[in-house]
Design an enzyme around this catalytic site. Structure first.
Site, mmCIF file in Angstrom:
data_model
loop_
_atom_site.group_PDB
_atom_site.id
_atom_site.type_symbol
_atom_site.label_atom_id
_atom_site.label_comp_id
_atom_site.label_asym_id
_atom_site.label_seq_id
_atom_site.Cartn_x
_atom_site.Cartn_y
_atom_site.Cartn_z
ATOM 1 N N TRP A 272 0.823 -1.202 0.000
ATOM 2 C CA TRP A 272 0.000 0.000 0.000
ATOM 3 C C TRP A 272 0.861 1.258 0.000
ATOM 4 O O TRP A 272 0.573 2.223 -0.705
ATOM 5 C CB TRP A 272 -0.956 -0.015 1.189
ATOM 6 N N ARG B 265 -6.379 -9.237 1.559
ATOM 7 C CA ARG B 265 -5.587 -10.027 2.509
ATOM 8 C C ARG B 265 -6.472 -10.637 3.593
ATOM 9 O O ARG B 265 -6.303 -11.784 3.980
ATOM 10 C CB ARG B 265 -4.548 -9.139 3.184
ATOM 11 N N THR C 16 -13.434 -5.072 0.084
ATOM 12 C CA THR C 16 -12.553 -5.971 0.831
ATOM 13 C C THR C 16 -13.153 -7.361 0.977
ATOM 14 O O THR C 16 -12.441 -8.359 0.933
ATOM 15 C CB THR C 16 -12.250 -5.368 2.211
ATOM 16 N N LYS D 211 -13.948 -3.015 8.782
ATOM 17 C CA LYS D 211 -14.221 -3.820 7.575
ATOM 18 C C LYS D 211 -13.236 -4.981 7.435
ATOM 19 O O LYS D 211 -13.574 -6.026 6.854
ATOM 20 C CB LYS D 211 -14.214 -2.943 6.326
ATOM 21 N N ARG E 86 12.235 0.067 5.103
ATOM 22 C CA ARG E 86 12.987 -0.399 6.268
ATOM 23 C C ARG E 86 14.282 -1.085 5.861
ATOM 24 O O ARG E 86 15.313 -0.946 6.524
ATOM 25 C CB ARG E 86 12.108 -1.352 7.085
ATOM 26 N N ALA F 114 -4.773 -2.472 -3.704
ATOM 27 C CA ALA F 114 -3.517 -2.017 -4.297
ATOM 28 C C ALA F 114 -3.229 -2.615 -5.678
ATOM 29 O O ALA F 114 -2.815 -1.886 -6.582
ATOM 30 C CB ALA F 114 -2.368 -2.290 -3.331
#
Length: 334
Positions: free
Chosen positions: A15, A258, A251, A194, A35, A143
């Protein structure tokens, strides 16, 4: 170089990478913080994120670094895209590098464990900034579809109308349409709850339950989301919009989700650990269901779907037993 204010996106997952592309396509120069140094190097050298969407080139207006201070330097817009449960610790290390008048934007859809804080509340607590400097972006924004250039819409909620409008301009592209809203609580809760309902929807899909039940989960899931939102001060109409019903339908119905995918693994009899290994990405609803349940109890709000998903995820309850409990609740008016 674009005349737009510069943006930083902290978090180079799917995302965060997608929002960085949206910003660049809208003409907003953006630095993406990763990261891991090898991810930042890959973006700089090959214009692609080697971990997410490796076949999709990123625009030239996207830069990348593994140095958060460098990403934040001079950034007027700061988008936060780390896992919800890591936000507080990460932001504590970054706050000293945030520009004095920067707008802080939550891209996260979760509720903090232990405190029950929404992500914008965590941002305000850690940084000490005024509420009108904090915004949230949420909507039916899968995404992979966006990275494919497929059209969608989103909501940007902020108490400061001028900041919301500036953010709207910073992300608007031919394929990404942004609306503004001043209901930060409602927009944020719609995105968090959600994910929990999508887990339940995924369980139902794996159990080969029919469209009637799936429609029931979406509708009653929206009802319990709105109940909690109203108890916390949200506008009930927000839940009929993109950040409520829109995000919930997207979603639940998409195999790319996911949380739905995670729920499918649970519905097939897999353990929490099995589902985590199979999905290999953060399913925010798994942890947030605990915090959302506690938040609901603290405010005397009934959230039966959330309660049962928490039991399936964290108490080892069989999904069929959870469904039986839901269906055997005392009848009442809608």
């Amino acid at each position: 170089m674009s005349g737009r204010p510069r943006a930083a996106v902290l978090g180079a997952g799917s995302w965060g990478t997608t929002v960085a592309r949206i910003l660049a396509d809208a003409g907003t120069p953006v630095t993406l913080w990763a990261r891991r140094p090898e991810v930042a190097r890959g973006i700089r050298a090959r214009r692609r994120n080697p971990e997410y969407f490796a076949d999709v080139p990123l625009p030239d207006l996207v830069d990348a670094t593994d140095d958060a201070a460098a990403a934040l330097s001079g950034a007027a817009l700061v988008f936060l895209a780390v896992p919800s449960q890591t936000l507080r610790a990460n932001l504590a290390g970054w706050v000293g590098h945030v520009d004095r008048d920067a707008t802080l934007v939550s891209l996260m859809k979760g509720v903090e464990l232990g405190s029950g804080r929404r992500m914008t509340e965590v941002i305000r607590e850690v940084t000490g900034v005024r509420a009108d400097r904090v915004a949230v972006l949420s909507g039916p924004n899968l995404a992979p579809e966006i990275m494919d250039g497929q059209p969608t819409a989103t909501v940007i909620a902020c108490a400061d109308e001028d900041r919301a409008t500036a953010l709207q301009e910073a992300v608007t592209t031919p394929y990404f349409r942004a609306y503004t809203n001043d209901d930060v609580i409602g927009v944020e809760l719609g995105g968090a709850v959600k994910n929990v309902i999508a887990l339940a929807y995924g369980v139902a899909c794996a159990m080969r339950l029919g469209d009637n039940l799936r429609a029931t989960l979406i509708t009653r899931g929206l009802a319990e989301t709105a109940r909690l939102g109203v108890a916390l001060g949200a506008d009930p109409l927000t839940f009929a919009g993109l950040a409520g019903l829109g995000d919930l339908v997207g979603t639940c119905s998409s195999p790319m989700s996911r949380n739905r995918t995670f729920g499918e693994h649970l519905g097939r009899g897999g353990s929490l650990e099995d589902a985590q290994r199979a999905t290999r990405q953060t399913a925010e609803g798994v942890k947030s269901c605990l915090a959302i349940r506690d938040l609901a109890r603290a405010h005397g709000v009934e959230m039966p779907i959330t309660e049962q998903i928490e039991r399936v995820c964290h108490e080892g309850v069989d999904p069929r037993a959870a469904l039986t409990t839901l269906m055997s609740r005392k009848p009442k008016p809608e």
